[in-house]
Design a protein around this motif. Structure first.
Motif: not given
Length: 271
Positions: A141-169
């Motif tokens: 799978y491509s890491t660039t197309t992943c999304e992250l969700h949670c019923k309890k969350g109040t924001g776009d959790l996919t932002e966290i994934l983006t931050e992870v990739w930006d840090c690790l790339m």
């Protein structure tokens, strides 16, 4: 050249605990392709870059024998400790020099691993060991197309994934790009006339926040980051945890859902 990045015992333990099993949706596509191109019986499957055996164990009910192959003795040691079917065995070997007779294998597969191989040498070996009409199946799978969700969350959790990739790339390499391209250069290098790539296989996986953090730590890029700057890598994990709290996901046991789009490169050896 091929790459050896998953050889430490600690990394192997993390890999087994937190990496996902290949999804049923992809397994069904592979088995249907093998049925169509070669037909039964399904005797021998070889799982290359098997790591701790997630894909190897998924295949076991569908073949008389499944052999997991990896260069890492640490990964194989963990794989052997995991309960599995009696028709599974593991061997230490590179993907470019396989311990099988010519024309003896029904399926050569690799799950999120083929981008680490020497493409031409691996494909030459796959062609050698496959039976006529035997198949190659390379999934990921491509890491660039992943999304992250949670019923309890109040924001776009996919932002966290983006931050992870930006840090690790910065700790990635060309092989990560090959994976994110859905193995385009490997697909092009396969000499078999019958080849294809199935794309956009949507899979949703549920996991707790603590398991997501472990999943991040299983990446080769995180391991490279941790080796280069251990304190910074630990701080990154702590920062991710805090970002979840800021978005209303306050417990490490809160359930997340990660959305991934898998692909599978398929090919069949001519008669």
């Amino acid at each position: 050249m091929s790459f050896r990045l998953f050889e430490g015992k600690e990394h192997a333990d993390i890999y087994q605990k937190y990496r996902f099993d290949p999804p049923d949706e992809v397994k069904s596509i592979i088995l249907s392709y093998l049925d169509k191109k070669k037909g039964r019986p399904h005797v021998l499957a070889v799982d290359l870059g098997c790591g701790t055996g997630q894909n190897t164990r998924v295949l076991a009910p569908h073949f008389q024998e499944v052999v997991g192959i990896d260069v890492s003795e640490a990964q194989l040691a963990v794989a052997r400790r995991v309960p599995g079917s009696p028709n599974i065995s593991y061997r230490a070997s590179p993907a470019e020099d396989l311990p099988f007779e010519d024309g003896s294998v029904d399926l050569v597969t690799a799950a999120s691993a083929a981008h680490w191989f020497n493409t031409n040498a691996f494909l030459k070996e796959a062609e050698r060991v496959l039976k006529p009409r035997g198949c190659i199946a390379l999934l990921g799978y491509s890491t660039t197309t992943c999304e992250l969700h949670c019923k309890k969350g109040t924001g776009d959790l996919t932002e966290i994934l983006t931050e992870v990739w930006d840090c690790l790339m910065p700790y990635g390499n060309k092989q990560v790009e090959v994976s994110n391209s859905m193995l385009q250069e490997i697909l092009e290098a396969i000499r078999f006339p019958e080849k294809e790539r199935v794309e956009n296989i949507a899979v949703k996986t549920r996991l707790a926040v603590c398991d997501f953090l472990g999943y991040v730590q299983s990446f080769s890029m995180y391991q490279a980051y941790s080796k280069a700057d251990p304190e910074a890598a630990k701080t990154m994990i702590q920062r991710i945890r805090q970002r979840f709290v800021e978005m209303g996901v306050s417990s490490a046991e809160n359930e997340l859902e990660i959305w991934q789009k898998y692909f599978c490169v398929l090919a069949s050896k001519p008669e």
